[in-house]
Enzyme design. Structure first.
Site, PDB file in Angstrom:
ATOM      1  N   SER A  27      -5.303  -4.069   2.860  1.00 14.33           N
ATOM      2  CA  SER A  27      -5.349  -4.400   4.288  1.00 14.33           C
ATOM      3  C   SER A  27      -6.489  -3.673   4.974  1.00 14.33           C
ATOM      4  CB  SER A  27      -4.064  -3.949   4.988  1.00 14.33           C
ATOM      5  OG  SER A  27      -2.960  -4.526   4.390  1.00 14.33           O
ATOM      6  N   HIS A  58      -5.283 -11.636   4.992  1.00 18.79           N
ATOM      7  CA  HIS A  58      -5.721 -11.443   3.603  1.00 18.79           C
ATOM      8  C   HIS A  58      -6.425 -12.703   3.145  1.00 18.79           C
ATOM      9  CE1 HIS A  58      -3.527  -7.798   2.126  1.00 18.79           C
ATOM     10  NE2 HIS A  58      -2.950  -7.975   3.291  1.00 18.79           N
ATOM     11  N   HIS A  80       1.420 -10.025  -3.144  1.00 19.99           N
ATOM     12  CA  HIS A  80       2.540  -9.100  -2.939  1.00 19.99           C
ATOM     13  C   HIS A  80       3.835  -9.756  -3.399  1.00 19.99           C
ATOM     14  CE1 HIS A  80      -0.517  -8.108   0.116  1.00 19.99           C
ATOM     15  NE2 HIS A  80      -0.151  -6.864  -0.069  1.00 19.99           N
ATOM     16  N   TYR A  82       6.630  -9.454  -1.975  1.00 19.88           N
ATOM     17  CA  TYR A  82       7.400  -9.964  -0.827  1.00 19.88           C
ATOM     18  C   TYR A  82       6.989 -11.368  -0.408  1.00 19.88           C
ATOM     19  CZ  TYR A  82       3.416  -8.318   2.008  1.00 19.88           C
ATOM     20  OH  TYR A  82       2.171  -8.105   2.518  1.00 19.88           O
ATOM     21  N   GLU A  83       5.838 -11.806  -0.885  1.00 19.43           N
ATOM     22  CA  GLU A  83       5.411 -13.176  -0.568  1.00 19.43           C
ATOM     23  C   GLU A  83       6.196 -14.207  -1.363  1.00 19.43           C
ATOM     24  OE1 GLU A  83       0.905 -13.633  -0.049  1.00 19.43           O
ATOM     25  OE2 GLU A  83       1.100 -11.781  -1.164  1.00 19.43           O
ATOM     26  N   ALA A 110      -2.914  -0.012   2.470  1.00 15.21           N
ATOM     27  CA  ALA A 110      -2.498   0.621   3.724  1.00 15.21           C
ATOM     28  C   ALA A 110      -1.064   1.094   3.496  1.00 15.21           C
ATOM     29  CB  ALA A 110      -2.536  -0.392   4.855  1.00 15.21           C
ATOM     30  N   MET A 208       3.812  -1.375   0.267  1.00 17.78           N
ATOM     31  CA  MET A 208       4.438  -2.537  -0.402  1.00 17.78           C
ATOM     32  C   MET A 208       3.542  -3.162  -1.471  1.00 17.78           C
ATOM     33  SD  MET A 208       5.791  -4.416   3.024  1.00 17.78           S
ATOM     34  CE  MET A 208       6.322  -3.472   4.450  1.00 17.78           C
ATOM     35  N   SER A 209       2.625  -2.378  -2.009  1.00 17.42           N
ATOM     36  CA  SER A 209       1.727  -2.954  -3.027  1.00 17.42           C
ATOM     37  C   SER A 209       1.423  -1.920  -4.096  1.00 17.42           C
ATOM     38  CB  SER A 209       0.425  -3.412  -2.358  1.00 17.42           C
ATOM     39  OG  SER A 209      -0.314  -2.306  -1.902  1.00 17.42           O
ATOM     40  N   ASN A 232      -0.177   4.344   9.767  1.00 17.25           N
ATOM     41  CA  ASN A 232       0.868   4.700  10.749  1.00 17.25           C
ATOM     42  C   ASN A 232       1.707   5.804  10.130  1.00 17.25           C
ATOM     43  OD1 ASN A 232       1.650   2.186   9.000  1.00 17.25           O
ATOM     44  ND2 ASN A 232       3.584   3.223   9.457  1.00 17.25           N
ATOM     45  N   HIS A 244       2.715  -4.954  12.298  1.00 13.40           N
ATOM     46  CA  HIS A 244       1.572  -5.306  11.456  1.00 13.40           C
ATOM     47  C   HIS A 244       0.275  -5.226  12.266  1.00 13.40           C
ATOM     48  CE1 HIS A 244      -0.487  -6.958   8.051  1.00 13.40           C
ATOM     49  NE2 HIS A 244      -0.792  -8.092   8.648  1.00 13.40           N
TER      50      HIS A 244
HETATM   51  N1  HPA Z   1       5.689   1.028   5.282  1.00 13.56           N
HETATM   52  C1  HPA Z   1       5.415   0.162   4.291  1.00 13.56           C
HETATM   53  N2  HPA Z   1       4.232  -0.426   4.157  1.00 13.56           N
HETATM   54  C2  HPA Z   1       3.280  -0.125   5.049  1.00 13.56           C
HETATM   55  C3  HPA Z   1       3.478   0.773   6.100  1.00 13.56           C
HETATM   56  C4  HPA Z   1       4.763   1.378   6.219  1.00 13.56           C
HETATM   57  O1  HPA Z   1       5.033   2.183   7.131  1.00 13.56           O
HETATM   58  N3  HPA Z   1       2.335   0.829   6.810  1.00 13.56           N
HETATM   59  C5  HPA Z   1       1.448   0.008   6.177  1.00 13.56           C
HETATM   60  N4  HPA Z   1       2.016  -0.570   5.113  1.00 13.56           N
END
Ligand code: HPA
Length: 270
Positions: A27, A58, A80, A82-83, A110, A208-209, A232, A244
């Protein structure tokens, strides 16, 4: 194997010199693609047997070219879990890289910061990973052509690369975090309770990757390096709502530094 070979033959027909380094652009790092020279861009949809990316922001293309004169393959857009892809599909490109002769995989992503000394916008070199809540990407019949059934996971992230990265990250960002990346399947961000639990388990960041890709890279004998942008602080730390949009905004702010780190690194290891 036939599927893999069909993909590999298609790509070999498009590119003359095969790079030894592959980079997965996470990301916010997509604009690194603009800096690649002598580009051959191949949309995923044109590549036989390749999955297609669905996340907003993406892109879905494989780019062959040079970065700082170093030949590379970049994946602009990753797959991913989750997709809705199977774990096999999410990691399909990694095995293709192996068959193309790639030796080093650079994973970027990220993630949310769990370590309380981290700040939004920091980079973190991945030292190790946690993935307790997802099934192994290697579950099922072993693909003997790539690696053995039982794989040592002591050094998923190549130590010599971590040593090379440390001074680069420190010089470019003024700070050098090295930590453990915890994988969660998503697509929900975590709950504050999950973050507290992950912290106790030794996680410094959560995303998540990356982990499925790193496991397959390890299985295939690729050297691996991982760099995370802390977009974050994770859920519950500041009592703020995660979105997001915010993740993308921070990733964008850090992009210039992130790109410089990658370029320095590939120049050093070439
Ligand atoms: N959690 C999971 N995936 C993420 C986060 C998060 O806080 N920030 C960016 N990708």
């Amino acid at each position: 194997m036939d599927k893999f070979l069909e993909t590999v033959n298609y790509l070999k027909g498009k590119v003359q010199e095969m790079p030894k380094i592959a980079i997965i652009l996470g990301s916010g790092l997509g604009s690194l693609a603009d800096e690649i020279e002598n580009k051959t861009i191949i949309p995923y949809k044109d590549i036989p047997n390749f999955p297609i990316s669905t996340v907003p922001g993406h892109k879905g293309e494989l780019i062959f070219g040079t970065l700082n004169k170093v030949p590379i393959i970049a994946m602009n857009g990753r797959f991913h879990y989750y997709e809705g892809y199977s774990l096999f599909e999410t990691t399909y490109p990694i095995r293709i890289f192996k068959l193309l002769g790639v030796e080093t995989l650079i994973l970027t992503n990220a993630a949310g910061g769990i370590n309380l000394t981290y700040e939004k916008g920091d980079l973190m070199i991945i030292e190790d990973q946690l993935s307790f809540f997802a099934e192994s990407v290697l579950r099922g019949p072993n693909l003997d052509e790539f690696g053995e059934r039982f794989i040592d996971m002591s050094n998923v992230y190549t130590k010599e690369y971590i040593e090379i990265l440390k001074p680069i990250v420190k010089e470019i960002t003024g700070k050098c975090n090295i930590g453990v990346y915890a994988y969660m399947k998503g697509p929900t961000y975590e709950t504050p309770a999950e973050i507290r639990a992950l912290r106790v388990m030794g996680a410094d960041a959560v995303g998540m990757s990356t982990v499925p890709e790193a496991v397959v890279a390890r299985h295939s004998g690729l050297k691996c390096v991982g760099i995370t942008c802390i977009t974050n602080m994770a859920a519950g730390i500041f009592n703020e709502t995660l979105s997001h949009e915010d993740v993308k905004e921070t990733a964008l702010k850090v992009e210039a530094n992130f790109k410089q780190v990658i370029k320095e690194f590939i120049t050093r290891i070439n």
